[in-house]
Design an enzyme around this catalytic site. Structure first.
Site, PDB file in Angstrom:
ATOM      1  N   ILE A  81       2.174  18.619   8.335  1.00 56.32           N
ATOM      2  CA  ILE A  81       2.797  18.516   7.013  1.00 56.32           C
ATOM      3  C   ILE A  81       3.838  19.621   6.807  1.00 56.32           C
ATOM      4  CG2 ILE A  81       0.940  17.261   5.844  1.00 56.32           C
ATOM      5  CD1 ILE A  81       0.080  20.036   4.711  1.00 56.32           C
ATOM      6  N   LYS A  92       0.839  -1.212   0.000  1.00 58.23           N
ATOM      7  CA  LYS A  92       0.000   0.000   0.000  1.00 58.23           C
ATOM      8  C   LYS A  92       0.866   1.251   0.000  1.00 58.23           C
ATOM      9  CE  LYS A  92      -1.854   1.632   3.990  1.00 58.23           C
ATOM     10  NZ  LYS A  92      -1.536   3.055   4.193  1.00 58.23           N
ATOM     11  N   ASN A  93       1.866   1.279   0.874  1.00 64.71           N
ATOM     12  CA  ASN A  93       2.633   2.514   1.018  1.00 64.71           C
ATOM     13  C   ASN A  93       3.562   2.775  -0.161  1.00 64.71           C
ATOM     14  OD1 ASN A  93       1.340   2.939   3.376  1.00 64.71           O
ATOM     15  ND2 ASN A  93       3.086   2.521   4.718  1.00 64.71           N
ATOM     16  N   ASP A 100       4.290   0.821  11.966  1.00 61.55           N
ATOM     17  CA  ASP A 100       3.079   0.187  11.430  1.00 61.55           C
ATOM     18  C   ASP A 100       2.873  -1.236  11.928  1.00 61.55           C
ATOM     19  OD1 ASP A 100       2.342   2.397  10.066  1.00 61.55           O
ATOM     20  OD2 ASP A 100       2.959   1.707   8.093  1.00 61.55           O
ATOM     21  N   CYS A 116      -5.673   8.148   9.270  1.00 62.18           N
ATOM     22  CA  CYS A 116      -5.903   7.420  10.519  1.00 62.18           C
ATOM     23  C   CYS A 116      -5.653   8.334  11.715  1.00 62.18           C
ATOM     24  CB  CYS A 116      -4.957   6.231  10.597  1.00 62.18           C
ATOM     25  SG  CYS A 116      -5.564   4.782   9.760  1.00 62.18           S
ATOM     26  N   ARG A 141      -8.492  -0.832   4.473  1.00 58.68           N
ATOM     27  CA  ARG A 141      -7.636   0.223   3.891  1.00 58.68           C
ATOM     28  C   ARG A 141      -6.279  -0.345   3.499  1.00 58.68           C
ATOM     29  NH1 ARG A 141      -7.938   5.976   6.804  1.00 58.68           N
ATOM     30  NH2 ARG A 141      -6.545   6.329   5.047  1.00 58.68           N
ATOM     31  N   ARG A 184       0.267  14.341  13.003  1.00 60.12           N
ATOM     32  CA  ARG A 184       0.605  14.214  11.595  1.00 60.12           C
ATOM     33  C   ARG A 184       0.612  15.549  10.846  1.00 60.12           C
ATOM     34  NH1 ARG A 184      -1.621   8.533   9.443  1.00 60.12           N
ATOM     35  NH2 ARG A 184       0.425   8.533   8.526  1.00 60.12           N
TER      36      ARG A 184
END
Ligand code: UD1
Length: 416
Positions: A123, A22-23, A305, A116, A397, A121
């Site tokens: 930026i 996914k990442n 993760d 999530c 997800r 988080r």
């Protein structure tokens, strides 16, 4: 909200071919917009986040066609440079479109990202890197408006090796005027996968996977074909599921070299592992052992993760394991649910002290975010009795057909 019903206590044993990462796929899909042409991505997992990214591409005017795990993106019709609030709120990783759209259009408008609820988080590192490349950034009413008549090479130093900020800087720098260096860059394998894709589009990126990435700007890029790397977090989650249940598992289509820190901890917990080029074969003991301390760190350290699924593992190991979460400040949300299942865990700030209990019990639990949800699946598979796990769309997800793979390996699991 969908639910998984899991009757615990069955050994998870068998073969799993691990999905694409996914990442890796999310920034690579964003990167496709930088060429006026067609790119073909293979080994694209079928995930909610990938579907959302496809939707972002379609709203920008691109054509996206999926056939099995191959996704073709034709960007010739791209006619917009904005990503609206609904999509940005759902998926924080959409922020990497910023660098890609600026490269293609010279301007980009995105709303502040969501994702999530695992921490603040911010930026700031993304925006600082873009501004050093000559991008003018205005923040208004929850939107970020970027424009640049000419992007120029720059020496960018990241205060922290942020994965997303490294990716955004790479995307914005590939067609810059001159040379860019990104120091204290993130070294995650997904950064290497992005650089391989960009280089196959015609970019000149050197040093991805190391501390310093050097990028010589090129005039233009072309569409390219690429196979997405295996998902190392999903791979480690299946290893955890099997280890928690005393099973034997063989993972195929993986890259064990990307998983050193996780495999090291599993060995310390008492599993036997044999790694081949693209295969991991694991045999678990009847009961796992605790490890002293697990600290999450940027790659090549232990990944944040996989912290939650390993907290589930430690909760049934013999002895006490201390977890220190250094990346995201709010990543122990699964702990209350594990405690409902009988786990003995105390958290304080960024630390969790996990005293292994002999057995967990099935309970009604709720997934609050992606990896925390995966940890509850691991716990439920090992628990005595039935667990009803709601919020399964959060797990979707990042995990493709999680119940199908686990069912094939002997789990008693169904979706309602
Ligand atoms: C990516 C991964 C995510 C993983 C994380 C860390 C994707 C789609 N997501 O997320 O699964 O958990 O890497 O391995 O690839 N930070 C700032 N300012 C910024 C950017 C980040 O302070 O501008 C901080 C964050 O709050 C966090 C830390 O840096 O504390 C790491 O974040 P980052 O590496 O950027 O993670 P993501 O790219 O969001």
């Amino acid at each position: 909200m969908g639910k998984l019903i899991i009757d615990g206590g069955e050994r998870i044993s068998g073969d799993i071919r691990v999905q694409g990462a996914k990442n890796a796929v999310l920034p690579i899909l964003a990167a496709t917009v930088m060429a006026d042409g067609t790119s073909v991505l293979e080994n694209c997992p079928k995930l909610r986040d990938v579907d959302k990214t496809d939707l972002v591409l379609e709203r920008l005017g691109c054509r996206v066609i999926r056939s099995g795990n191959t996704v073709t993106v034709d960007t010739r019709g791209m006619c917009d440079c904005r990503i609206c609030e609904d999509l940005m709120r759902e998926m924080r990783s959409s922020i990497v479109f910023l660098g890609a759209i600026i490269t293609r259009c010279g301007k980009a408008v995105v709303s502040m990202p969501g994702g999530c609820p695992i921490g603040l988080r911010p930026i700031d590192l993304h925006l600082k890197a873009l501004s050093e490349l000559g991008v003018d950034i205005q923040e208004e009413h929850g939107y970020i408006k970027c424009s640049a008549s000419k992007i120029h090479g720059a020496d960018i130093h990241l205060d922290f090796p942020s994965v997303g900020a490294t990716e955004n800087a790479m995307l914005a720098a590939v067609c810059a005027d001159g040379v860019t260096t990104i120091s204290n860059a993130a070294r995650e394998p997904e950064i290497i996968d992005l650089s391989i894709f960009l280089n196959s589009m015609g970019a000149q990126i050197h040093g991805a996977g190391g501390n310093v990435i050097a990028i010589r700007g090129v005039d233009k890029l072309h569409g390219a074909r690429h196979t997405i790397m295996p998902d190392r977090i999903v791979a480690a989650t299946y290893l955890a599921a099997s280890a928690a249940t005393g099973g034997d598992i063989c993972l195929r289509g993986v890259n064990p070299r990307d998983m050193d820190a996780m495999l090291y901890v599993l060995r310390e917990m008492g599993v036997r592992l044999r790694c081949e080029k693209d295969k991991i074969i694991q045999t678990a003991p009847e009961r796992l052992k605790s490890v002293h301390t697990i600290r999450t760190m940027p790659y090549p350290g232990f990944p944040t993760d996989i912290q939650s699924p390993f907290v589930a593992l430690a909760s049934i190991a013999r002895g006490t394991t201390v977890f220190v979460e250094n990346i995201f400040e709010n990543r122990f949300q699964n702990v209350d649910e594990l405690i409902r299942m009988g786990a003995d865990i105390k958290t304080e700030g960024r630390t969790a002290v996990v005293r292994g209990v002999k057995e967990l019990q099935g309970a009604n639990v709720v997934a609050r975010e992606l990896r925390g949800g995966a940890s509850l699946v691991v716990a439920a598979l090992a628990a005595n009795g039935t667990t009803s796990l709601s919020g399964v769309e959060l797990i979707d997800r990042g995990y493709e057909n999680i119940e199908k793979y686990l069912l094939e390996c002997g789990a008693k699991i169904r979706r309602e």
